[in-house]
Structures are given as structure tokens and as C-alpha cells.
Write a protein that holds these residues in place. Structure first.
Motif, PDB file in Angstrom:
ATOM      1  N   GLY A 264       0.811  -1.208   0.000  1.00  0.00           N
ATOM      2  CA  GLY A 264       0.000   0.000   0.000  1.00  0.00           C
ATOM      3  C   GLY A 264       0.845   1.259   0.000  1.00  0.00           C
ATOM      4  O   GLY A 264       0.501   2.256  -0.657  1.00  0.00           O
ATOM      5  N   ALA A 265       1.972   1.241   0.725  1.00  0.00           N
ATOM      6  CA  ALA A 265       2.870   2.401   0.742  1.00  0.00           C
ATOM      7  C   ALA A 265       3.465   2.647  -0.640  1.00  0.00           C
ATOM      8  O   ALA A 265       3.615   3.799  -1.062  1.00  0.00           O
ATOM      9  CB  ALA A 265       3.974   2.179   1.767  1.00  0.00           C
ATOM     10  N   VAL A 266       3.794   1.576  -1.358  1.00  0.00           N
ATOM     11  CA  VAL A 266       4.319   1.732  -2.722  1.00  0.00           C
ATOM     12  C   VAL A 266       3.273   2.386  -3.612  1.00  0.00           C
ATOM     13  O   VAL A 266       3.572   3.313  -4.377  1.00  0.00           O
ATOM     14  CB  VAL A 266       4.739   0.366  -3.298  1.00  0.00           C
ATOM     15  CG1 VAL A 266       5.089   0.500  -4.782  1.00  0.00           C
ATOM     16  CG2 VAL A 266       5.930  -0.188  -2.532  1.00  0.00           C
ATOM     17  N   LEU A 267       2.022   1.930  -3.518  1.00  0.00           N
ATOM     18  CA  LEU A 267       0.952   2.531  -4.316  1.00  0.00           C
ATOM     19  C   LEU A 267       0.766   4.008  -3.985  1.00  0.00           C
ATOM     20  O   LEU A 267       0.425   4.815  -4.859  1.00  0.00           O
ATOM     21  CB  LEU A 267      -0.362   1.780  -4.073  1.00  0.00           C
ATOM     22  CG  LEU A 267      -0.428   0.335  -4.579  1.00  0.00           C
ATOM     23  CD1 LEU A 267      -1.736  -0.313  -4.144  1.00  0.00           C
ATOM     24  CD2 LEU A 267      -0.284   0.275  -6.093  1.00  0.00           C
ATOM     25  N   ALA A 268       1.003   4.369  -2.728  1.00  0.00           N
ATOM     26  CA  ALA A 268       0.781   5.753  -2.301  1.00  0.00           C
ATOM     27  C   ALA A 268       1.880   6.696  -2.752  1.00  0.00           C
ATOM     28  O   ALA A 268       1.611   7.872  -3.032  1.00  0.00           O
ATOM     29  CB  ALA A 268       0.646   5.803  -0.781  1.00  0.00           C
ATOM     30  N   VAL A 269       3.128   6.212  -2.834  1.00  0.00           N
ATOM     31  CA  VAL A 269       4.246   7.123  -3.129  1.00  0.00           C
ATOM     32  C   VAL A 269       4.566   7.210  -4.615  1.00  0.00           C
ATOM     33  O   VAL A 269       5.385   8.049  -5.011  1.00  0.00           O
ATOM     34  CB  VAL A 269       5.527   6.693  -2.369  1.00  0.00           C
ATOM     35  CG1 VAL A 269       5.279   6.672  -0.882  1.00  0.00           C
ATOM     36  CG2 VAL A 269       6.049   5.352  -2.856  1.00  0.00           C
ATOM     37  N   VAL A 270       3.951   6.376  -5.434  1.00  0.00           N
ATOM     38  CA  VAL A 270       4.270   6.391  -6.872  1.00  0.00           C
ATOM     39  C   VAL A 270       4.079   7.774  -7.495  1.00  0.00           C
ATOM     40  O   VAL A 270       4.970   8.256  -8.215  1.00  0.00           O
ATOM     41  CB  VAL A 270       3.434   5.327  -7.615  1.00  0.00           C
ATOM     42  CG1 VAL A 270       3.468   5.559  -9.124  1.00  0.00           C
ATOM     43  CG2 VAL A 270       3.958   3.937  -7.302  1.00  0.00           C
ATOM     44  N   PRO A 271       2.950   8.490  -7.271  1.00  0.00           N
ATOM     45  CA  PRO A 271       2.805   9.821  -7.884  1.00  0.00           C
ATOM     46  C   PRO A 271       3.890  10.806  -7.451  1.00  0.00           C
ATOM     47  O   PRO A 271       4.357  11.612  -8.261  1.00  0.00           O
ATOM     48  CB  PRO A 271       1.415  10.271  -7.414  1.00  0.00           C
ATOM     49  CG  PRO A 271       0.686   9.018  -7.098  1.00  0.00           C
ATOM     50  CD  PRO A 271       1.722   8.096  -6.547  1.00  0.00           C
TER      51      PRO A 271
END
Length: 293
Positions: A264-271
Motif C-alpha cells: 500500500g505504501a508503494v501505491l501511495a508514493v508512486v505519484p
């Protein structure tokens, strides 16, 4: 030219070259250490996001996954309404960004090029606001937002962060570095204040604008404390708060799912990472220009 030597017969040019090589090696070593400190947490988050929970809890950590579990990302999307969280976070961040850009540009112009009574005092108050964290003032702000019926609304998420003292300070410093002759020439050409700001100052300060805008976007995207307070339900929940709820089961009990939290953290920091790589060339230029005055 002959080789230079001191009283002891030591070649001064050779000593200077040796010293330069040593300094170069030290610079590379220091840069490598700093790079590892910065990059390793991101690498660890990425590899942990595709590990199993059992592998994450091993006494001796593994630097590379023994088995890849890409289903962790699917589980995250199933456990939380991440599409909704992305939408809420994007709307909140866009609202904060637009309001801070507009207020920062005009307030920065007023403090840098304007002349009004109490100008220095007002700027000192703005600087003082930089030292007061939201955690100190959130109780009266929350009561005010609740009385106005702005709980669980985008306005309630955006309004307390609509003005940034940091943004005003940076733009004021950059605007002060621009010679007044440009504005005088623009005034003689018939431009009003809005025209001078939008057509003269803003284009000349685009590096600082890109830099501060990226910082503002990152702060808005990563905001946790205020969204947690003002939006307690699912309707306006943002990504950072949604990540905190990943540790709970559907029944609300805590569970061990570090692998899903990392996904979930990876999905959040991508942008944020994408924007950083796009605009990184502007960052050092923007900070250097803002520090000229």
C-alpha cells in the motif's frame, strides 16, 4: 615550465595532484554513503511489498525476496477502497496546491515589491507562523470547522492548509532578486499589477515556483494528521489514513500484514516519485535563486 619543488625536494605539482585525487575519492565515498542512506529505505519498501509475511519476520532479513508475491497489491486493493482514497487525496492535494500557489504569488509580490504600512510587521508574523505546527492549533480549527459543518468535506480538508507561510517566504525572496526596472518597463507598456505578476514575475521565477509547488504537493499528498482528525469516516478518507487502516482486519482487530502495508505504501508514493523525477532539474535552481536575497 620546470617542475616545482620545495626545500625538501618534494614535487609540489605531484603533491597537489595526489591531494586532488584523495579529495575526489572522499567525495565519491561520501556521495555513495548518502545515496545508500536515501535510497535503501525505498528499496526495502519495494522488496518487502512482494515478500510474504513469514519472510519479513525472519530473524535474518533477506535483501532479495525468495518468492515474489505480487498478489499483495491485489489484496491491498481488495481490503481498502484505494480508488476512492486516491480520488480524495488528489482532490485535497489539488485544492491545497492551487490555493497556496495563488495566495503565495500575490502575498510574495506584496511583501517584495509592495509598499504599505506595517509591511515588515506583517512579514514577521508570516515568519512566526512557520514556527507554529498544526498540532498546536488544531483544536480551535477543528471546533471552527465542525461549527461550520465542514467535517467530512473537501473544504474542511483544504481550508486550514490554503495559505502557506513557507510558500510566501520563498516567493518573496525570489521576487526581491528581480530588478525593479523590469516592472517599470512593464508599467510603461501599460501592464497593470496582475499583468506584471503573471507576465513578468512568474515566468522569471518559474524555477522557484516548480520547486515550492513540488514541496507543497508532497506535503499535501503525505498529509496525515489533519485528514485523520477532520475526516473520520470512509467518505473523505485519504491514502495516508487508509494505509493506517490496513493493519486492521474487517472486524477492526489488529493483524500482522506488514507485506500488505508495504504494498500500500508503494501505491501511495508512486505519484510523488514520478513528479520528483520530472521536476528534479528545477529544484536546486529554485532554491539557489530564492537564497540570493
Amino acid at each position: 615550465m620546470g617542475r616545482q619543488a620545495n626545500a625538501n625536494g618534494i614535487d609540489l605539482n605531484e603533491a597537489a595532484r595526489h591531494k586532488k585525487k584523495v579529495m575526489t575519492v572522499l567525495q565519491y565515498v561520501l556521495a555513495t554513503i548518502v545515496l545508500l542512506i536515501v535510497v535503501f529505505p525505498i528499496y526495502w519498501m519495494l522488496v518487502s511489498s512482494v515478500k510474504s509475511q513469514e519472510e519479513i519476520l525472519l530473524p535474518v532479513p533477506t535483501l532479495w525476496p525468495r518468492e515474489f508475491h505480487f498478489e499483495n497489491y491485489l489484496n491491498v486493493l481488495k481490503r481498502g477502497n484505494f480508488i476512492k482514497y486516491y480520488y480524495n487525496t488528489a482532490v485535497m492535494t489539488a485544492g491545497i496546491l492551487i490555493s497556496q500557489v495563488v495566495t503565495g504569488i500575490f502575498a510574495g509580490y506584496g511583501f517584495a515589491k509592495g509598499k504599505f504600512k506595517g509591511q515588515n510587521l506583517c512579514f514577521i508574523i508570516v515568519l512566526g507562523a512557520l514556527m507554529i505546527p498544526l498540532q498546536v492549533t488544531f483544536i480551535p480549527i477543528y471546533i471552527m470547522m465542525a461549527n461550520w459543518g465542514m467535517s467530512e468535506t473537501f473544504i474542511g480538508l483544504i481550508l486550514p492548509e490554503a495559505v502557506s507561510p513557507y510558500y510566501i517566504f520563498m516567493l518573496r525572496q525570489t521576487f526581491m532578486s528581480i530588478d525593479d526596472s523590469y516592472l517599470e518597463a512593464a508599467r510603461m507598456d501599460g501592464l497593470g499589477r496582475i499583468g506584471m505578476i503573471t507576465k513578468i514575475l512568474v515566468p522569471m521565477c518559474k524555477s522557484t515556483l516548480f520547486t515550492v509547488t513540488l514541496v507543497t504537493f508532497t506535503n499535501g499528498w503525505n498529509a496525515y494528521f489533519w485528514p485523520k482528525i477532520i475526516a473520520k469516516g470512509e467518505t473523505r478518507r485519504v491514502l495516508t489514513v487508509g494505509l493506517a487502516y490496513l493493519k486492521n482486519t474487517f472486524a477492526g482487530q489488529a493483524t500482522m500484514n506488514n507485506h500488505e502495508i508495504m504494498a500500500g505504501a508503494v501505491l501511495a508514493v508512486v505519484p510523488v516519485i514520478i513528479l520528483f523525477f520530472i521536476f528534479q532539474k528545477y529544484m536546486l535552481t529554485g532554491y539557489s535563486k530564492a537564497a540570493m536575497k
